[in-house]
Design an enzyme around this catalytic site. Structure first.
Site, PDB file in Angstrom:
ATOM      1  N   LYS A   1      -7.339  21.862   9.118  1.00 57.68           N
ATOM      2  CA  LYS A   1      -7.181  22.230  10.782  1.00 57.68           C
ATOM      3  C   LYS A   1      -7.373  23.673  10.827  1.00 57.68           C
ATOM      4  O   LYS A   1      -6.454  24.448  10.391  1.00 57.68           O
ATOM      5  CB  LYS A   1      -6.017  21.681  11.295  1.00 57.68           C
TER       6      LYS A   1
ATOM      7  N   TRP B   1     -11.695  21.318  13.205  1.00 57.58           N
ATOM      8  CA  TRP B   1     -11.668  20.435  12.200  1.00 57.58           C
ATOM      9  C   TRP B   1     -12.590  20.714  11.039  1.00 57.58           C
ATOM     10  O   TRP B   1     -13.679  20.888  11.365  1.00 57.58           O
ATOM     11  CB  TRP B   1     -11.508  19.082  12.468  1.00 57.58           C
TER      12      TRP B   1
ATOM     13  N   THR C   1       0.912  -1.179  -0.079  1.00 52.95           N
ATOM     14  CA  THR C   1      -0.035  -0.039   0.131  1.00 52.95           C
ATOM     15  C   THR C   1       0.850   1.169   0.053  1.00 52.95           C
ATOM     16  O   THR C   1       1.991   1.239   0.504  1.00 52.95           O
ATOM     17  CB  THR C   1      -0.963   0.017   1.145  1.00 52.95           C
TER      18      THR C   1
ATOM     19  N   GLU D   1      -4.718  -2.810   4.536  1.00 56.79           N
ATOM     20  CA  GLU D   1      -4.222  -3.632   5.835  1.00 56.79           C
ATOM     21  C   GLU D   1      -5.448  -4.530   6.554  1.00 56.79           C
ATOM     22  O   GLU D   1      -5.271  -5.218   7.257  1.00 56.79           O
ATOM     23  CB  GLU D   1      -3.992  -2.566   6.843  1.00 56.79           C
TER      24      GLU D   1
HETATM   25  P1  AMP Z   1      -6.412   1.541   0.382  1.00 51.35           P
HETATM   26  O1  AMP Z   1      -5.505   0.707   1.315  1.00 51.35           O
HETATM   27  O2  AMP Z   1      -5.572   1.904  -0.962  1.00 51.35           O
HETATM   28  O3  AMP Z   1      -7.476   0.727  -0.006  1.00 51.35           O
HETATM   29  O4  AMP Z   1      -6.725   2.588   0.920  1.00 51.35           O
HETATM   30  C1  AMP Z   1      -7.473   2.651   2.274  1.00 51.35           C
HETATM   31  C2  AMP Z   1      -8.243   4.032   2.449  1.00 51.35           C
HETATM   32  O5  AMP Z   1      -9.145   4.460   1.487  1.00 51.35           O
HETATM   33  C3  AMP Z   1      -8.664   4.098   3.956  1.00 51.35           C
HETATM   34  O6  AMP Z   1      -7.884   4.175   4.957  1.00 51.35           O
HETATM   35  C4  AMP Z   1      -9.863   5.195   3.758  1.00 51.35           C
HETATM   36  O7  AMP Z   1      -9.021   6.572   4.062  1.00 51.35           O
HETATM   37  C5  AMP Z   1     -10.028   5.211   2.466  1.00 51.35           C
HETATM   38  N1  AMP Z   1     -11.391   4.630   2.080  1.00 51.35           N
HETATM   39  C6  AMP Z   1     -11.536   3.105   1.913  1.00 51.35           C
HETATM   40  N2  AMP Z   1     -12.900   3.053   1.700  1.00 51.35           N
HETATM   41  C7  AMP Z   1     -13.507   4.357   2.046  1.00 51.35           C
HETATM   42  C8  AMP Z   1     -14.869   4.845   1.969  1.00 51.35           C
HETATM   43  N3  AMP Z   1     -16.077   4.062   1.872  1.00 51.35           N
HETATM   44  N4  AMP Z   1     -15.200   6.234   2.347  1.00 51.35           N
HETATM   45  C9  AMP Z   1     -14.032   6.802   2.684  1.00 51.35           C
HETATM   46  N5  AMP Z   1     -12.744   6.546   2.765  1.00 51.35           N
HETATM   47  C10 AMP Z   1     -12.427   5.514   2.310  1.00 51.35           C
END
Ligand code: AMP
Length: 544
Positions: free
Chosen positions: A435, A440, A182, A327
């Site tokens: 911020k 926030w 990632t 993760e």
């Molecule tokens: P990844 O590991 O590339 O799948 O990214 C994970 C991150 O994507 C998470 O920690 C969130 O910040 C964001 N994320 C995943 N699903 C959503 C969702 N449905 N709404 C908002 N953010 C999301």
């Protein structure tokens, strides 16, 4: 007492082979549509496993894949872990330096790749000396010209493989089965290792009625790439459950996706919001029949509320919003109403369902604020922490693990609120939240509101530094074709919905929003772009 039978992957593919010999995996390839039954897929999987062993792949070895979504990739999904090795899916859209870093860090011994990836690997061949074999997954009978060496033809390995190969039956359930990197905010990508047990249990979770209820009756099309958190686990669960799978192959467009849905009567599909925005735009231009869809899973980034509304009201396609991360395998929450919430008016239901939803059975969460655990009042914000059998406990050989994994919990870096019913809402990434004057501002809420304007196609909001307030929001907007709206009109549109200090200091009109390799807003690049634009306009620079 009960048996302690290991939760390992060979039984998943064996079930597909035994029970679903007539069900199909349909792939879009450069040459057209390929149809193979699970009987054929399972036999080819055994052949591939035996050929990899002949090439010297041993238990625990990493085998990388650089490929689109197709049946050969699905075969690799099972052949590699079921023979005791580890499938490492590599994001083909990363820069060559990141790809070579990932290959070296994971110590990939063999790589399986699509023909269009050859130039990328040729450009970094000298840096990936640990790779002992390249296997090209081509539709052609002969291998393409390449300087990669030694190089093998995938179909030749299948033809020469042993159809009666027997999977080892002593793989421990905690043995590594898969790997995915990632991207980090700064520095190199971080590796996550999935185990047989985590994939087994996560797959079961995909079948739960209150998660996405994947089943034998579905025709499932994962649009999310097989290199992005295992296409959210759908290929594994789909094979195990006997689900017909439609794999959309290389370089697809929204039109191609819709045509696949029409032709193959797809019932369930999954992808990030940018995919569904593109599909929506195409749906609005043509005459298509997508009535076979029983649901669309959207995750990876916040799904704009207006998009959900349009899919449901105009096309009667139920929208399922979910949340997860590399993760977390990834399914963590799914947004489905509780039975008694079905009585609420549509607007209220939509409001609830556009949140990220309820934690799925098997995962535990807590929301940590500066004061302790945040109240479930839909207002108090905190960082989401998770634990469970398909949540990573560390990054692969990486000192940065200690920043994320503490006291047996994964700290997600996502700021959330939880309402009184337990529905989780992602307010922002910790690094993206604005911020301003000690308070926030959620970039996600502003984006959602802007994308509800009829002239707006996409909107992303970022923080810019400010002398007095520390940070202030600036919005970037991409308009729909032939639409027009002024900055003042958009601000007027936002005004009744937000406190005055939430309103963006500036709205910029862009041709496109930069995206990450998996189709999410690339806020880091956008912040730089915004800063440049502001500096170019004297007097506009935030804080002046
Ligand atoms: P990844 O590991 O590339 O799948 O990214 C994970 C991150 O994507 C998470 O920690 C969130 O910040 C964001 N994320 C995943 N699903 C959503 C969702 N449905 N709404 C908002 N953010 C999301």
């Amino acid at each position: 007492m009960m048996m302690d039978s290991p939760l390992t992957m060979p039984q998943m593919i064996k079930r597909a082979e035994m029970l679903f010999s007539k069900k199909e995996v349909i792939s879009r390839t450069d040459k057209g549509i390929s149809r193979l039954t699970y009987r054929e897929i399972a036999e080819r999987t055994r052949r591939l496993a035996s050929s990899l062993e002949k090439l010297g792949v041993r238990r625990g070895d990493k085998v990388g894949t650089l490929a689109w979504n197709h049946h050969r990739h699905l075969e690799a999904y099972f052949a590699i872990p079921c023979s005791g090795a580890v499938i490492h899916t590599i994001n083909i859209r990363l820069a060559p330096q990141q790809i070579s870093y990932i290959i070296n860090h994971a110590e990939d011994k063999v790589l399986l790749l699509d023909p269009d990836i050859i130039p990328i690997l040729e450009s970094c061949r000298d840096e990936i000396q640990g790779v002992k074999a390249f296997i090209i997954m081509t539709d052609e009978d002969t291998l393409p010209e390449t300087t990669l060496s030694p190089v093998y033809h995938y179909e030749k390995l299948i033809a020469d493989g042993d159809p009666d190969y027997v999977y080892p039956d002593d793989i421990p359930e905690q043995a590594p089965a898969g790997m995915c990197y990632t991207s980090a905010t700064t520095g190199n990508p971080k590796g996550v290792v999935y185990t047989h047990r985590s994939i087994f249990l996560h797959s079961l979770a995909l079948g739960l009625a209150d998660s996405v209820a994947l089943s034998e009756r579905d025709v499932a099309m994962p649009v999310v790439p097989m290199f992005h958190v295992n296409a959210w686990g759908m290929p594994f669960a789909g094979a195990w459950f006997g689900t017909t799978q439609v794999l959309p192959g290389p370089n697809f467009t929204p039109k191609i996706l819709i045509e696949l849905i029409e032709q193959e009567k797809v019932t369930f599909s999954a992808g990030v919001p940018t995919i569904w925005l593109g599909v929506l735009k195409e749906l609005e231009t043509g005459k298509y029949d997508v009535s076979s869809l029983r649901g669309i899973l959207c995750g990876g980034a916040p799904a704009p509320k207006e998009m959900i509304r349009r899919y449901e009201q105009k096309y009667q396609i139920p929208f399922i919003h979910g949340y997860g991360m590399t993760e977390t395998s990834p399914i963590v929450t799914i947004s489905k109403l509780k039975s008694y919430q079905e009585q609420l008016p549509y607007e209220e239901r939509l409001e609830i369902r556009s949140k990220q939803g309820l934690i799925v059975p098997g995962i535990e969460m807590k929301v940590v604020s500066a004061k302790g655990e945040a109240a479930w009042d839909g207002r108090e914000m905190g960082e989401l922490a998770l634990r469970g059998p398909w949540i990573a406990s560390e990054y692969y050989q990486d000192d940065r693990s200690k920043e994320t994994f503490k006291d047996g919990w994964l700290y997600t870096g996502d700021v959330v609120t939880v309402d009184g019913e337990g529905f989780l809402k992602i307010v922002d990434r910790t690094k993206d939240i604005i911020k301003s004057g000690g308070e926030w501002i959620s970039s996600v809420d502003l984006e959602n509101a802007l994308m509800a304007h009829e002239a707006v196609f996409e909107a992303a909001v970022v923080a810019v530094p400010h002398k007095k307030w520390q940070e202030r929001p600036v919005a970037c907007v991409v308009l729909k074709e032939n639409a027009s709206v002024t900055e003042e009109e958009l601000l007027d549109f936002l005004r009744p919905q937000f406190a005055k200090w939430w309103l963006p200091d500036k709205i910029l009109f862009l041709n496109e929003i930069p995206k990450t390799s998996v189709g999410k807003f690339l806020k880091r690049a956008l912040r730089e772009e915004v800063q440049k634009v502001l500096e170019a306009h004297e007097g506009l620079a935030a804080g002046e």
